[in-house]
Write an enzyme that holds these catalytic residues in place. Structure first.
Site, PDB file in Angstrom:
ATOM      1  N   GLU A 129      -5.430  -1.519   1.883  1.00 16.67           N
ATOM      2  CA  GLU A 129      -5.822  -1.688   0.484  1.00 16.67           C
ATOM      3  C   GLU A 129      -7.185  -2.468   0.423  1.00 16.67           C
ATOM      4  OE1 GLU A 129      -2.733  -2.692  -2.400  1.00 16.67           O
ATOM      5  OE2 GLU A 129      -1.109  -0.977  -1.521  1.00 16.67           O
ATOM      6  N   GLU A 187       2.150   3.772   2.173  1.00  7.19           N
ATOM      7  CA  GLU A 187       3.133   3.333   1.450  1.00  7.19           C
ATOM      8  C   GLU A 187       3.394   4.249   0.207  1.00  7.19           C
ATOM      9  OE1 GLU A 187       1.966  -0.717   0.119  1.00  7.19           O
ATOM     10  OE2 GLU A 187       0.953  -0.962   1.951  1.00  7.19           O
TER      11      GLU A 187
END
Length: 516
Positions: free
Chosen positions: A196, A319
């Site tokens: 991320e 995810e």
């Protein structure tokens, strides 16, 4: 039998009118035209240093009163083995970009204590580190997905970790591993360069991250033949700028771009919605939100098809899952939530979407494996319970490494609420590694049953045998006192009057083998 083909799709909504048999939902599977392989890693798991996801959930230590295998919970290991976990991602997540790998090697009583600043501000004693992780995946018969620290680390640190894991020479780093008790190198299936980067991994622009990736990846080396697939940190939701920029500008080794999307019933991070006790409005909104996964994948595939027409770059949803408001009385940063029949339906819908896009989606990781978000397993000290999501993974394991088969359907209707419309049924078909033809069906409607007529081009089928997961309540869930509230039941249907019909209850997940 011949069916009228009016709409081609691998997963689409349908409903059924009981008034006339000719109006039944109808599905035709083309067994003569197999598509891409549904990679087993689509069924990957995720274990982050977060709450009780690892400590107590997986690792209790050798001296624990809880039965264990060299420190790993016996009950959890055995349960995960039964669903054939193919891949585990570790150590994060956001935790990965503050993780110092050398903190987690060597004698446990000499490992430093750090503060987990992302998740609850608790002390991390690093009892579970590199050696423990690879022992876990070996116990599970799974493969390893390691996420490197780009956010607070440096190229030397990341390169030396990969060397520590895979090296075969007599270098100082490899000798350090041997000193710590492991002579033989481990195998790494995937290695992530940061996590991320747009958010907790550094709040970067995609252009800046692409430069950093090229920098770090230059020094990520393994012995010939032991190279992992390297994963770049990609985007989320409808923003395709990360996929576009990375696929154009990363010049070093990159096998896939990651993508994250969490299903929030309300779509709002400040008030996500409750895990239990919800009404049909949030049942519908949760499914409406999770169906957006198909849109996000299609948008990013369009970019990749332009920049990478040879399909060398995979699209990895590493995810995904449901995320609800914290349970009252629990540490909010531990992300513990109950898991209901709604979560099972969410998981199955996403699997069917991933199957549709198996040409690019080669790996996904649900968040997370134990005690965190949409978990397979919940524990409370010595107690353990399997969740409805666990049972969906069990039903769907027949799709691992299967060949996707196209579907055609007719007589579709929708599940509607509040001015919005959803597919009523999600479906997917494949030829398994065992040669059998499998069909999955998910009824998104919480109150209406469906009758599904099935035909297969290229194969005569007269019966369906498998398992069905459903319950009377939308928020039905398993507890430590009642661990079998929600579980699969055996299912069988046989041809009648020249037609094979499957009875699909409301709010249910079914996986069957079709045969004679």
């Amino acid at each position: 039998m011949k069916l009228k083909h009016c709409l081609a799709a691998a997963a689409i909504g349908l409903s059924f009118s009981a008034a006339a048999a000719e109006e039944n939902l109808r599905i035709t599977i083309d067994a003569t035209n197999p598509g891409p392989t549904i990679d087993r890693d689509i069924y990957g798991q995720f274990a982050e240093h977060l709450g009780r996801g690892i400590y107590e959930g997986i690792w209790v230590g050798k001296d624990s009163d809880i039965e264990n295998i060299n420190g790993f919970r016996t009950d959890v290991v055995e349960a995960l083995r039964k669903i054939n976990v193919p891949l585990v991602r570790w150590p994060g997540g956001c935790f990965a970009d503050e993780y110092r790998w050398r903190d987690g090697v060597g004698p446990r009583d000499q490992r430093p204590v750090r503060v987990n600043t992302h998740w609850g501000g608790v002390e991390e004693d690093n009892a579970f580190g590199t050696h423990e992780f690879f022992e876990l995946v070996e116990l599970l018969g799974a493969r390893a997905y390691v996420n490197g620290n780009l956010g607070t680390g440096n190229p030397r640190e990341m390169a030396e970790w990969l060397e520590y894991i895979t090296g075969t020479s007599n270098s100082a780093v490899v000798e350090e591993r041997r000193k710590n008790g492991r002579d033989k190198p481990w195998s790494v299936a995937y290695f992530g360069v940061g996590n991320e980067a747009w958010g907790c991994g550094g709040h970067m622009r995609p252009e800046y991250y692409a430069d950093l990736y090229n920098h770090f990846a230059t020094f990520l080396k393994t012995p010939r033949g032991s190279e992992p697939k390297f994963v770049a940190s990609g985007g989320h939701t409808t923003d395709t700028s990360w996929t576009d920029t990375l696929s154009k500008n990363i010049q070093r080794q990159m096998d896939g771009i990651s993508f994250h999307f969490y299903t929030l019933p309300t779509g709002e991070w400040d008030d996500k919605g409750a895990a239990i006790g919800f009404g049909e409005d949030q049942w519908f909104s949760t499914l409406w939100q999770t169906m957006r996964m198909d849109e996000f994948i299609r948008l990013n595939k369009k970019v990749l098809d332009k920049n990478d027409p040879e399909k060398k770059i995979g699209f990895y949803v590493d995810e995904w899952g449901t995320w609800y408001n914290p349970e009252e009385g629990r540490e909010p940063g531990f992300l513990y939530q109950q898991n209901t029949l709604r979560d099972a339906v969410v998981a199955a819908v996403n699997f069917n979407i991933f199957h549709q896009h198996a040409d690019r989606v080669h790996m996904t990781n649900i968040a997370q494996m134990v005690n965190v978000l949409q978990a397979m397993i919940l524990t409370d000290k010595e107690k353990m319970v399997l969740t409805p999501t666990y049972h969906v993974y069990d039903l769907y394991q027949v799709f691992q490494d299967a060949s996707a088969l196209p579907l055609e359907i007719s007589n579709p209707v929708s599940y509607r609420k509040g001015g919005k419309s959803l597919p009523g049924v999600s479906a997917s078909a494949a030829k398994g590694k065992d040669g059998k033809l499998y069909l999955s069906l998910v009824n998104l409607d919480p109150s209406k049953a469906q009758t599904v007529s099935v035909d297969v081009n290229g194969l005569e089928v007269t019966e369906a045998t498998g398992r069905l997961l459903t319950s009377s309540r939308m928020d039905a869930h398993n507890t430590f006192s009642s661990p079998k509230n929600v579980g699969p039941a055996n299912y069988h249907a046989a041809e009648s009057a020249g037609e094979l019909q499957l009875q699909l209850p409301a709010k249910s997940v079914m996986v069957v083998a079709l045969g004679q």
